[in-house]
Structure formats: structure tokens, C-alpha cells
Design an enzyme around this catalytic site. Structure first.
Site, short mmCIF file in Angstrom:
data_model
loop_
_atom_site.label_atom_id
_atom_site.label_comp_id
_atom_site.label_asym_id
_atom_site.label_seq_id
_atom_site.Cartn_x
_atom_site.Cartn_y
_atom_site.Cartn_z
N GLY A 47 0.79 -1.17 -0.16
CA GLY A 47 -0.07 0.02 0.18
C GLY A 47 0.90 1.20 -0.09
N THR A 99 -2.65 -2.46 7.53
CA THR A 99 -3.80 -3.38 6.51
C THR A 99 -3.35 -3.87 5.24
OG1 THR A 99 -4.05 -1.01 5.10
CG2 THR A 99 -5.45 -1.33 7.00
N ASN A 105 -3.25 -4.58 2.12
CA ASN A 105 -3.98 -3.96 0.77
C ASN A 105 -4.09 -5.21 -0.29
OD1 ASN A 105 -3.04 -2.04 2.42
ND2 ASN A 105 -3.45 -0.69 0.84
N GLU A 160 -8.49 -1.92 2.14
CA GLU A 160 -7.42 -2.25 3.25
C GLU A 160 -8.02 -2.92 4.24
OE1 GLU A 160 -5.21 0.83 3.98
OE2 GLU A 160 -5.75 2.08 2.19
N HIS A 218 -5.62 -9.81 14.45
CA HIS A 218 -4.87 -10.88 14.97
C HIS A 218 -3.50 -10.36 14.96
CE1 HIS A 218 -3.41 -15.04 15.85
NE2 HIS A 218 -2.29 -14.66 15.03
N TYR A 273 3.05 -10.11 2.73
CA TYR A 273 3.27 -9.49 1.39
C TYR A 273 3.11 -10.71 0.54
CZ TYR A 273 3.63 -4.83 2.96
OH TYR A 273 3.53 -3.61 3.58
P1 ADP Z 1 1.09 -1.11 3.17
O1 ADP Z 1 0.97 0.32 3.10
O2 ADP Z 1 2.22 -1.74 2.48
O3 ADP Z 1 -0.15 -2.04 3.27
P2 ADP Z 1 0.94 -1.36 6.17
O4 ADP Z 1 1.79 -0.53 7.12
O5 ADP Z 1 -0.55 -1.10 6.09
O6 ADP Z 1 1.68 -1.33 4.76
O7 ADP Z 1 1.25 -2.76 6.52
C1 ADP Z 1 0.49 -3.92 5.90
C2 ADP Z 1 1.36 -5.11 5.98
O8 ADP Z 1 1.53 -5.64 7.31
C3 ADP Z 1 0.26 -6.07 5.60
O9 ADP Z 1 0.55 -6.46 3.91
C4 ADP Z 1 0.81 -7.50 6.10
O10 ADP Z 1 1.92 -8.05 5.41
C5 ADP Z 1 1.54 -7.09 7.51
N1 ADP Z 1 0.39 -7.22 8.51
C6 ADP Z 1 1.01 -7.74 9.86
N2 ADP Z 1 -0.05 -7.80 10.64
C7 ADP Z 1 -1.23 -7.59 10.04
C8 ADP Z 1 -2.42 -7.46 10.27
N3 ADP Z 1 -3.25 -7.67 11.60
N4 ADP Z 1 -3.54 -7.15 9.45
C9 ADP Z 1 -3.01 -6.81 8.07
N5 ADP Z 1 -1.78 -6.89 7.84
C10 ADP Z 1 -0.78 -7.13 8.62
N1 RBF Z 2 -9.46 6.51 6.40
C1 RBF Z 2 -10.23 7.53 6.44
O1 RBF Z 2 -9.71 8.60 5.78
N2 RBF Z 2 -11.36 7.57 6.85
C2 RBF Z 2 -12.08 6.54 7.49
O2 RBF Z 2 -13.16 6.53 8.04
C3 RBF Z 2 -11.34 5.37 7.76
N3 RBF Z 2 -11.81 4.25 8.44
C4 RBF Z 2 -11.37 3.04 8.50
C5 RBF Z 2 -11.81 1.98 9.08
C6 RBF Z 2 -10.88 0.87 9.13
C7 RBF Z 2 -11.40 -0.33 9.69
C8 RBF Z 2 -9.68 0.89 8.50
C9 RBF Z 2 -8.84 -0.63 8.62
C10 RBF Z 2 -9.20 1.71 8.11
C11 RBF Z 2 -9.66 3.01 7.63
N4 RBF Z 2 -9.26 4.15 6.98
C12 RBF Z 2 -9.95 5.22 7.02
C13 RBF Z 2 -8.08 3.79 6.10
C14 RBF Z 2 -6.89 4.16 6.82
O3 RBF Z 2 -6.66 5.71 6.67
C15 RBF Z 2 -5.79 3.54 6.08
O4 RBF Z 2 -5.99 2.13 6.47
C16 RBF Z 2 -4.50 4.25 6.02
O5 RBF Z 2 -4.36 5.33 5.05
C17 RBF Z 2 -3.47 3.21 5.59
O6 RBF Z 2 -3.21 3.15 4.42
MG MG Z 3 -1.91 -1.32 4.30
#
Ligand code: ADP
Ligand code: RBF
Ligand code: MG
Length: 362
Positions: free
Chosen positions: A225, A237, A239, A289, A294, A301
Site C-alpha cells: 500500500g 492493513t 491491501n 484495506e 490478529h 506480502y
Molecule cells: P502497506 O501500506 O504496504 O499496506 P501497512 O503499514 O498497511 O503497509 O502494513 C501492511 C502489511 O503488514 C500487510 O501487507 C501484512 O503483510 C502485514 N500485517 C501484519 N499484521 C497485519 C494485520 N493484523 N493485518 C493486516 N496486515 C498485517
Molecule cells: N481512512 C479515512 O480516511 N477515513 C475513515 O473513515 C477510515 N476508516 C477506516 C476503517 C478501518 C476499519 C480501517 C482498517 C481503515 C480506515 N481508514 C479510514 C483507512 C486508513 O486511513 C488507512 O488504512 C490508512 O490510510 C493506511 O493506508
Molecule cells: Mg496497508
């Protein structure tokens, strides 16, 4: 006629004149009457045909596609709800009556639910003039001031207010809220309508802060992401790519959803996710996302991730600070965690789609 199907027809039509449909034009024609649409496009593209020729040709092509037009997310639920409660409903559109009638003939139960239909060919002037709405109220035997308009176009919002009605806007194009300031409320999708705010009977299908839906399915390898989840929010998250999912995604509004997540080599977990443009960060691209509920000790990835989405929580929102965004996401997590223990949702834990047997897994 603001749907994607109409864009497809226009595209095909313009090819005949050696022109290419520029999606940006969509903006100018949302909510317009067929003749106004024709005037804009004939002029902009310098087409060698008259406005009424354009209307005849394009609408005869369009009529072959009306059977494929899908109801907006939440439309069937809303129509069923209001008609079950005996709320009188009119369909008041800038389209011509014949188009409206054939369009709704393909939607189960709609013709019986709308006791009145008004097209722009039945009044002197179309929206933004209030005529269409005033005529609809008259035929329903309702006072304009006690009528609620639900509109997707700015032109329609202006018309509804000019008719002295209350207006809820549901913009059909994303990131457009700021253009709808004339409306009494702007919502992201029909799922977010609260009828009780407008003196109508409330929906009764919400369960512990969640709106159940038929399960829907998306999956693929976990992609990179924008690197914000863990770093900026402390909420990772996993992605998924939106590629290949445009159909499923158009059937479901952007927003916060929950369900079950299956990882090919690890198991099945509860999951809460956002789908959309993350208003707080104002992303240019729609992202999917999922936050798996857990603790993992490593990234995953490229691993195959399958999601069964079973319900809706809320629309995506903007927040005054990072802290308030984070607090809201943790609240979503609690809502999802609790709801997923209800039999209604927990039964999908065993959905075969979650047990991935990919060549990569072992
Ligand atoms: P990105 O912007 O690349 O998605 P994030 O900071 O959102 O980076 O981190 C996401 C990565 O973290 C996922 O792709 C996964 O490999 C790892 N990860 C570890 N724990 C979790 C979790 N509980 N839920 C989702 N992703 C997780
Ligand atoms: N981003 C927003 O800008 N507004 C939201 O209301 C919002 N709700 C979210 C709810 C959940 C359950 C999750 C997992 C993410 C949410 N986000 C929201 C996205 C968050 O900003 C995003 O995961 C980060 O930008 C990381 O890429
Ligand atoms: Mg992410």
C-alpha cells in the site's frame, strides 16, 4: 441518466463520428434532460447532427441496454422498506417518461412501489426548475414542504430546494460532496440514509451497529500500500489490488465493512476493512484495506488473501486529527469483533472460499 451504461452507449455513438468519448464530460451532463445533454455533446464534439437526431439515435441504442442497468447499492432495500410502510413514493426524473418506465420495468417491484412517475417531457421545464417535483407532489396529494427528495445530481438538489422540499443528496460521482452544499444532508450511499431524521419509519435491519448483507467475495495476493497503515496509524492493513473487482466494487459503496479473512498458509481470522479513498489522506486511488484482527510476528506480502465480507458498518469519513481517526478505527474493530460472534455472521467462518488451496500454500 447518469449511469455507466449511458457512458458506454455514448462512447459507441461517438465512434461513428470518429470521436472519442472523454469521461470528463460526464460532469456536464449529470442530471440534465435528454435535449440538454444533446446540446452539450453536439456542441462540444462538433457533431454534424441536430439535437433531436442525437436524442433519437442515442436513446434507441440506450433502450437495448436498460435491462442491464443495476440498481444503486441500497436502492432495493430502501424502496422495499418505504413501500412496506405505506410511504407514498414518486419517481421524478429529467429523463423522458418512456425511458423511466422501461428502465424500471427491469427492476423487481419498482413499478408497483412508485405510485407516480414524472418525466421532464411532462412538465414545462426540467430540473433545476422545481416543476417536476411540484407536479410529483401534486399527483401524490402531498404538500411539497412535507416531501423528501433523494437526489444524485446538483441540478436535482437545486430543483428540490426550489420546490420547498427537504433534500438528501447521494452524489453519483466520488469526491463531489463540496458541490452539494444546497442539500439538507449529503450521504455517501443509500445505505447511510436515516429515514427517521425525515419523519419516516426507521430501518430495522441494523444489528449491533452493523448492517448485514449477502456475503461478497474478493481475494488475491497482498500488495504494497502507501506504507501508512502501520507507520502512521499503528494499524496494518493487508491491501488487495482493486484490479478485476470493478463490478463487485460498484455494487458496494465505499465504506467500512467486516467479515472473515483467509490466509493461505496461516488460517482464518476476523477482519475489519475500509474500501475507498481514505478521506483523511484524500488518496487519488480507491484502495481495499483489510485489518486482520490478529497479532502476526511478520509481514505476509504476496501471500494469497481471501475475504468474505458479511456486513457494513459506516461510510468513510474525514477526521479533525490522526488521533480521532485512529480511535474511530479501533471502535470499528470492536464492533466487528463482537458482531462476528453472532451466528448470523460466524457461520461464514467455514465458507470454502476462505480455505485456500493454492500452489504456494503447503
Ligand atoms: P502497506 O501500506 O504496504 O499496506 P501497512 O503499514 O498497511 O503497509 O502494513 C501492511 C502489511 O503488514 C500487510 O501487507 C501484512 O503483510 C502485514 N500485517 C501484519 N499484521 C497485519 C494485520 N493484523 N493485518 C493486516 N496486515 C498485517
Ligand atoms: N481512512 C479515512 O480516511 N477515513 C475513515 O473513515 C477510515 N476508516 C477506516 C476503517 C478501518 C476499519 C480501517 C482498517 C481503515 C480506515 N481508514 C479510514 C483507512 C486508513 O486511513 C488507512 O488504512 C490508512 O490510510 C493506511 O493506508
Ligand atoms: Mg496497508
Amino acid at each position: 441518466m447518469t449511469d455507466g451504461m449511458f457512458s458506454e452507449v455514448l462512447k459507441t455513438f461517438l465512434v461513428k463520428y470518429g470521436k472519442e468519448w472523454d469521461g470528463r464530460e460526464k460532469h456536464k451532463i449529470v442530471g440534465k434532460t435528454p435535449l440538454e445533454e444533446a446540446a452539450i455533446i453536439v456542441e462540444d464534439y462538433g457533431l454534424p447532427c441536430a439535437k433531436h437526431e442525437f436524442v433519437n439515435e442515442v436513446y434507441s441504442m440506450f433502450s437495448d441496454h436498460l435491462c442491464k442497468v443495476k440498481a444503486l447499492p441500497g436502492a432495493n432495500r430502501l424502496i422495499k422498506h418505504l413501500s412496506c410502510h405505506g410511504v407514498p413514493m414518486a419517481l421524478a426524473s429529467n429523463s423522458h417518461r418512456a425511458t423511466i418506465e422501461s428502465k424500471i420495468s427491469y427492476q423487481h417491484g419498482w413499478n408497483e412501489s412508485f405510485s407516480v412517475i414524472v418525466g421532464s417531457d411532462e412538465v414545462r421545464t426540467g430540473k433545476p426548475s422545481p416543476d417536476i417535483f411540484l407536479e410529483a407532489a401534486k399527483r401524490l396529494n402531498m404538500e411539497p414542504s412535507s416531501s423528501l427528495v433523494i437526489e444524485d445530481s446538483v441540478i436535482g438538489v437545486v430543483a428540490g430546494k426550489a420546490a420547498g422540499m427537504e433534500v438528501v443528496a447521494v452524489p453519483s460521482l466520488p469526491k463531489q460532496t463540496h458541490r452539494y452544499t444546497a442539500a439538507d444532508e449529503v450521504i455517501n450511499s443509500l445505505l447511510d440514509l436515516r429515514p427517521e431524521k425525515w419523519g419516516l419509519p426507521p430501518f430495522q435491519d441494523w444489528i449491533e451497529g452493523t448492517l448485514p448483507s449477502e456475503p461478497w467475495y474478493i481475494g488475491g495476493p497482498v500488495v504494497k500500500g502507501l506504507g501508512r497503515g502501520s507507520k502512521v496509524l499503528g494499524i496494518p492493513t493487508a491491501n488487495l489490488s482493486t484490479e478485476g473487482y470493478s463490478d463487485v466494487l460498484s455494487e458496494h459503496p465505499s465504506g467500512v465493512y467486516f467479515g472473515w479473512a483467509g490466509l493461505s498458509t496461516r488460517g482464518v481470522y476476523k477482519m475489519v476493512m475500509s474500501i475507498g479513498w481514505n478521506p483523511y489522506f484524500d488518496n487519488a486511488e480507491k484502495t481495499i484495506e483489510p485489518w486482520l484482527l490478529h497479532e502476526f510476528d511478520e509481514d505476509f506480502y504476496d501471500e494469497e488473501l481471501h475475504l468474505v465480507i458479511v456486513g457494513y458498518i459506516r461510510p468513510e469519513a474525514n477526521f479533525p486529527s490522526l488521533e480521532t481517526l485512529i480511535a474511530k478505527i479501533h471502535e470499528d474493530r470492536k464492533v466487528a469483533e463482537r458482531a462476528l460472534d453472532l451466528p448470523l455472521y460466524s457461520k461464514y467462518r467455514d465458507d470454502p472460499y476462505l480455505k485456500i488451496t493454492s500452489s504456494k500454500g503447503q
